[in-house]
Design a protein around this motif. Structure first.
Motif, PDB file in Angstrom:
ATOM      1  N   SER A  54       0.751  -1.149   0.161  1.00 58.06           N
ATOM      2  CA  SER A  54      -0.067   0.035   0.008  1.00 58.06           C
ATOM      3  C   SER A  54       0.980   1.104   0.205  1.00 58.06           C
ATOM      4  CB  SER A  54      -0.979  -0.005   1.225  1.00 58.06           C
ATOM      5  OG  SER A  54      -1.660  -1.254   1.255  1.00 58.06           O
ATOM      6  N   VAL A  55       0.659   2.093  -0.784  1.00 58.45           N
ATOM      7  CA  VAL A  55       1.257   3.581  -0.968  1.00 58.45           C
ATOM      8  C   VAL A  55       0.973   4.275   0.492  1.00 58.45           C
ATOM      9  CG1 VAL A  55       1.407   5.629  -1.993  1.00 58.45           C
ATOM     10  CG2 VAL A  55       0.932   3.515  -3.281  1.00 58.45           C
ATOM     11  N   VAL A  56       2.100   4.568   0.965  1.00 56.36           N
ATOM     12  CA  VAL A  56       1.867   5.256   2.414  1.00 56.36           C
ATOM     13  C   VAL A  56       2.773   6.892   1.956  1.00 56.36           C
ATOM     14  CG1 VAL A  56       2.133   3.307   3.824  1.00 56.36           C
ATOM     15  CG2 VAL A  56       4.316   4.307   2.933  1.00 56.36           C
ATOM     16  N   SER A  57       3.012   7.251   0.862  1.00 57.22           N
ATOM     17  CA  SER A  57       3.684   8.710   0.629  1.00 57.22           C
ATOM     18  C   SER A  57       2.400   9.544   0.185  1.00 57.22           C
ATOM     19  CB  SER A  57       4.762   8.359  -0.204  1.00 57.22           C
ATOM     20  OG  SER A  57       4.555   7.937  -1.415  1.00 57.22           O
ATOM     21  N   GLN A  58       2.961  10.781   0.167  1.00 58.78           N
ATOM     22  CA  GLN A  58       1.842  11.657  -0.460  1.00 58.78           C
ATOM     23  C   GLN A  58       2.112  11.797  -1.971  1.00 58.78           C
ATOM     24  OE1 GLN A  58      -0.499  13.487   0.813  1.00 58.78           O
ATOM     25  NE2 GLN A  58      -0.389  12.659   2.740  1.00 58.78           N
ATOM     26  N   PRO A  59       1.154  11.940  -2.868  1.00 55.88           N
ATOM     27  CA  PRO A  59       1.563  11.863  -4.156  1.00 55.88           C
ATOM     28  C   PRO A  59       2.121  13.158  -4.833  1.00 55.88           C
ATOM     29  CG  PRO A  59      -0.981  12.249  -3.670  1.00 55.88           C
ATOM     30  CD  PRO A  59      -0.213  11.992  -2.643  1.00 55.88           C
ATOM     31  N   LEU A  60       2.918  13.065  -5.857  1.00 56.63           N
ATOM     32  CA  LEU A  60       3.420  14.399  -6.638  1.00 56.63           C
ATOM     33  C   LEU A  60       2.551  14.281  -7.661  1.00 56.63           C
ATOM     34  CD1 LEU A  60       7.302  13.219  -6.618  1.00 56.63           C
ATOM     35  CD2 LEU A  60       6.165  14.562  -5.040  1.00 56.63           C
ATOM     36  N   ARG A  61       2.354  15.610  -7.931  1.00 60.08           N
ATOM     37  CA  ARG A  61       1.337  16.132  -9.056  1.00 60.08           C
ATOM     38  C   ARG A  61       2.112  16.023 -10.504  1.00 60.08           C
ATOM     39  NH1 ARG A  61      -2.813  14.014  -6.768  1.00 60.08           N
ATOM     40  NH2 ARG A  61      -3.302  14.944  -4.753  1.00 60.08           N
TER      41      ARG A  61
ATOM     42  N   PRO B 283       2.863  -6.023  -8.171  1.00 61.44           N
ATOM     43  CA  PRO B 283       3.922  -6.066  -8.827  1.00 61.44           C
ATOM     44  C   PRO B 283       3.409  -5.881 -10.430  1.00 61.44           C
ATOM     45  CG  PRO B 283       4.110  -7.836  -7.746  1.00 61.44           C
ATOM     46  CD  PRO B 283       2.620  -7.128  -7.398  1.00 61.44           C
ATOM     47  N   GLY B 284       4.003  -4.881 -10.804  1.00 64.17           N
ATOM     48  CA  GLY B 284       3.799  -4.487 -12.403  1.00 64.17           C
ATOM     49  C   GLY B 284       2.831  -3.372 -12.330  1.00 64.17           C
ATOM     50  N   ALA B 285       2.191  -2.985 -11.450  1.00 63.55           N
ATOM     51  CA  ALA B 285       1.234  -1.621 -11.372  1.00 63.55           C
ATOM     52  C   ALA B 285       2.140  -0.279 -11.433  1.00 63.55           C
ATOM     53  CB  ALA B 285       0.316  -1.705 -10.012  1.00 63.55           C
ATOM     54  N   ILE B 286       1.529   0.754 -12.218  1.00 66.48           N
ATOM     55  CA  ILE B 286       2.174   2.029 -12.349  1.00 66.48           C
ATOM     56  C   ILE B 286       2.243   2.752 -11.275  1.00 66.48           C
ATOM     57  CG2 ILE B 286       2.250   3.946 -14.148  1.00 66.48           C
ATOM     58  CD1 ILE B 286       2.987   1.125 -15.243  1.00 66.48           C
ATOM     59  N   CYS B 287       3.293   3.078 -10.882  1.00 63.41           N
ATOM     60  CA  CYS B 287       3.365   4.380  -9.931  1.00 63.41           C
ATOM     61  C   CYS B 287       3.210   5.730 -10.464  1.00 63.41           C
ATOM     62  CB  CYS B 287       4.848   4.377  -9.080  1.00 63.41           C
ATOM     63  SG  CYS B 287       5.195   5.704  -8.160  1.00 63.41           S
ATOM     64  N   ALA B 288       3.954   5.840 -11.755  1.00 67.24           N
ATOM     65  CA  ALA B 288       4.012   7.266 -12.441  1.00 67.24           C
ATOM     66  C   ALA B 288       4.570   7.065 -13.776  1.00 67.24           C
ATOM     67  CB  ALA B 288       4.423   8.250 -11.575  1.00 67.24           C
ATOM     68  N   ASN B 289       4.284   8.019 -14.567  1.00 69.89           N
ATOM     69  CA  ASN B 289       4.702   8.185 -15.941  1.00 69.89           C
ATOM     70  C   ASN B 289       5.735   9.332 -15.853  1.00 69.89           C
ATOM     71  OD1 ASN B 289       4.578   9.692 -18.969  1.00 69.89           O
ATOM     72  ND2 ASN B 289       4.877   7.320 -18.986  1.00 69.89           N
ATOM     73  N   ILE B 290       7.069   8.959 -16.302  1.00 71.42           N
ATOM     74  CA  ILE B 290       8.312  10.043 -16.433  1.00 71.42           C
ATOM     75  C   ILE B 290       8.815  10.144 -17.812  1.00 71.42           C
ATOM     76  CG2 ILE B 290       9.689   8.552 -15.359  1.00 71.42           C
ATOM     77  CD1 ILE B 290      11.004  10.743 -14.082  1.00 71.42           C
TER      78      ILE B 290
ATOM     79  N   LEU C   4       9.231   8.345  -5.609  1.00 73.06           N
ATOM     80  CA  LEU C   4       8.178   8.741  -6.177  1.00 73.06           C
ATOM     81  C   LEU C   4       6.901   8.196  -5.587  1.00 73.06           C
ATOM     82  CD1 LEU C   4       8.955   8.195  -9.962  1.00 73.06           C
ATOM     83  CD2 LEU C   4       8.815  10.399  -9.043  1.00 73.06           C
ATOM     84  N   CYS C   5       7.080   6.902  -5.064  1.00 77.02           N
ATOM     85  CA  CYS C   5       5.973   5.974  -4.229  1.00 77.02           C
ATOM     86  C   CYS C   5       6.696   5.238  -3.089  1.00 77.02           C
ATOM     87  CB  CYS C   5       5.059   5.402  -5.266  1.00 77.02           C
ATOM     88  SG  CYS C   5       4.318   6.020  -6.499  1.00 77.02           S
TER      89      CYS C   5
ATOM     90  N   LEU D  53       7.146  14.307 -14.639  1.00 79.27           N
ATOM     91  CA  LEU D  53       5.937  13.548 -14.287  1.00 79.27           C
ATOM     92  C   LEU D  53       4.843  13.919 -15.222  1.00 79.27           C
ATOM     93  CD1 LEU D  53       5.610  13.466 -10.341  1.00 79.27           C
ATOM     94  CD2 LEU D  53       6.458  11.737 -12.119  1.00 79.27           C
ATOM     95  N   GLU D  54       4.463  12.869 -16.211  1.00 78.76           N
ATOM     96  CA  GLU D  54       3.147  13.227 -17.092  1.00 78.76           C
ATOM     97  C   GLU D  54       2.109  12.871 -16.332  1.00 78.76           C
ATOM     98  OE1 GLU D  54       2.894  14.318 -20.762  1.00 78.76           O
ATOM     99  OE2 GLU D  54       4.140  15.374 -19.293  1.00 78.76           O
ATOM    100  N   THR D  55       2.189  11.923 -15.244  1.00 78.76           N
ATOM    101  CA  THR D  55       1.037  11.547 -14.377  1.00 78.76           C
ATOM    102  C   THR D  55       1.126  11.824 -13.045  1.00 78.76           C
ATOM    103  OG1 THR D  55       1.718   9.231 -14.216  1.00 78.76           O
ATOM    104  CG2 THR D  55       0.372   9.744 -16.283  1.00 78.76           C
ATOM    105  N   ASP D  56       0.116  12.005 -12.171  1.00 78.97           N
ATOM    106  CA  ASP D  56       0.349  11.910 -10.838  1.00 78.97           C
ATOM    107  C   ASP D  56       0.718  10.676 -10.272  1.00 78.97           C
ATOM    108  OD1 ASP D  56      -0.762  14.566 -10.669  1.00 78.97           O
ATOM    109  OD2 ASP D  56      -2.923  13.822 -10.116  1.00 78.97           O
ATOM    110  N   THR D  57       1.605  10.673  -9.212  1.00 80.05           N
ATOM    111  CA  THR D  57       2.194   9.422  -8.793  1.00 80.05           C
ATOM    112  C   THR D  57       0.963   8.661  -7.957  1.00 80.05           C
ATOM    113  OG1 THR D  57       2.862  10.305  -6.763  1.00 80.05           O
ATOM    114  CG2 THR D  57       4.506  10.340  -8.382  1.00 80.05           C
ATOM    115  N   ALA D  58       1.158   7.447  -7.600  1.00 76.49           N
ATOM    116  CA  ALA D  58       0.186   6.825  -7.075  1.00 76.49           C
ATOM    117  C   ALA D  58      -0.526   7.482  -5.832  1.00 76.49           C
ATOM    118  CB  ALA D  58       0.410   5.368  -6.723  1.00 76.49           C
ATOM    119  N   GLU D  59      -1.859   7.406  -5.636  1.00 76.29           N
ATOM    120  CA  GLU D  59      -2.266   8.040  -4.560  1.00 76.29           C
ATOM    121  C   GLU D  59      -2.251   7.406  -3.228  1.00 76.29           C
ATOM    122  OE1 GLU D  59      -3.885  11.125  -2.881  1.00 76.29           O
ATOM    123  OE2 GLU D  59      -4.306  10.888  -5.292  1.00 76.29           O
TER     124      GLU D  59
END
Length: 363
Positions: free
Chosen positions: A89-96, A197-204, A107-108, A184-190
């Motif tokens: 589970s993501v425990v960090s604040q997202p980057l926009r 495994p394989g889930a996208i955290c962010a697109n850079i 990032l996450c 960052l072209e997308t927000d990082t994971a909320e």
């Protein structure tokens, strides 16, 4: 009495035969010229003697800068989806999206769960395996243990060391970091999102440097070389320069064109990914003749070319257009020095007499 009409008819037939079928021989015997033949000879001589006034430009072969123009687009130098390697589970604040990130920046961050406990257990088993291995080595030296016992405990030690390394790496994978500096072209994971495994955290993406991508046909690709200087003009008016860094060896199966990449700097990040660009790739100096476009004409077979003056007669030369400019067209296929008809070429035929007036360009 009956022979007179027959003799008269024979004489008339002989006269008609001689007058019609043997007229040329009869005139030659009598020494009289044929007025029709004389008239035809006079007509041919008079036509051959008529010359057409034309304006002529003296042209010498010269070198000029040539290039290949491609329609293309800008493309990010790197474009990566940064994915999770372990579930959590993501425990960090997202980057926009739009934020600038540096290489190695977090990032996450994922919740460690039981991974820390697994690492502690692996370290404890490693300590136990090390102790057992030391004891077995001492027993073998004193003859109280077999070599198979030593081999078994060494294997246990290696397994414990591998377990510790695996647990440490899993803990490191909880921190998903930027593989390179970019945007960052997308927000990082909320916060609170569960990543498998394989889930996208962010697109850079990385835009400095940036690629200009065009597609060349089979004729153009053979003229291009790696390292050649190139430039591009974008729709927004930006003009950039770079060099050719990639030439595809395989054609697109649909368009039959070859991918060409030009790399250029983009320090201020003013160039965006996917913008339309007109790419000009420089070619080595090419030699040709610069002539007015109006001097081009077609021969009877439809071939494009020019008419020139040689020994006061018109001669047709087929040409190939190399480049079109504001001052005229550069053409190939002509001798190094030639007198090109620039006015009146449509009114003369090959071999016809011409009266040239030479045109002098303003200096």
């Amino acid at each position: 009495m009956r022979l007179a009409p027959l003799i008269t008819a024979l004489i008339v037939c002989a006269g008609v035969y001689v007058f019609i079928l043997q007229r040329d021989n009869l005139r030659a015997f009598a020494g009289v010229d044929d007025p029709i033949a004389e008239k035809e000879i006079e007509t041919e001589d008079s036509n051959d003697a008529i010359s057409v006034s034309v304006q002529v430009l003296k042209s010498n072969v010269a070198g000029f800068d040539s290039g290949v123009v491609l329609r293309g687009r800008t493309e990010a130098f790197r474009d990566v989806d940064v994915a999770a390697e372990i579930s959590g589970s993501v425990v960090s604040q997202p980057l926009r999206k739009g934020a600038l990130v540096e290489e190695g920046q977090l990032l996450c961050q994922l919740d460690p769960g039981t991974l820390e406990a697994e690492l502690a257990e692996a370290r404890a088993r490693l300590a136990e395996a090390e102790a057992n291995n030391n004891v077995s080595a001492s027993l073998v030296e004193r003859g109280f243990a077999s070599e198979t016992t030593v081999i078994s405990r060494e294997a246990s030690l290696e397994s414990a060391m591998a377990s510790v390394k695996r647990a440490e790496e899993n803990l490191e994978r909880l921190s998903i970091k930027a593989p390179f500096s970019g945007i960052l072209e997308t927000d990082t994971a909320e916060l609170g999102a569960l990543l498998q495994p394989g889930a996208i955290c962010a697109n850079i993406i990385s835009l400095n440097p940036i690629k200009l991508v065009g597609f060349a046909n089979e004729e153009q690709i053979h003229k291009l070389k790696l390292g050649t200087r190139a430039g591009a003009r974008l729709v927004a008016g930006d003009v950039v320069e770079g060099e050719v860094t990639f030439l595809a060896r395989s054609a697109d199966p649909v368009t039959r064109t070859f991918r060409v990449e030009v790399t250029t700097g983009n320090e201020d990040l003013s160039l965006r990914d996917g913008a339309t660009a007109q790419i000009l790739i420089e070619l080595p100096d090419t030699r040709g003749h610069l002539i007015p476009q109006s001097a081009l004409t077609l021969d009877d077979s439809g071939a494009l070319g020019i008419r020139a003056v040689e020994k006061s007669r018109a001669v047709f030369y087929p040409v190939a257009i190399l480049r079109d400019t504001n001052k005229g067209v550069w053409v190939d296929g002509l001798p190094d020095e030639i007198d090109i008809i620039i006015v009146g070429q449509e009114y003369v035929n090959d071999g016809g007499l011409v009266d040239p007036t030479f045109f002098e360009e303003d200096t």
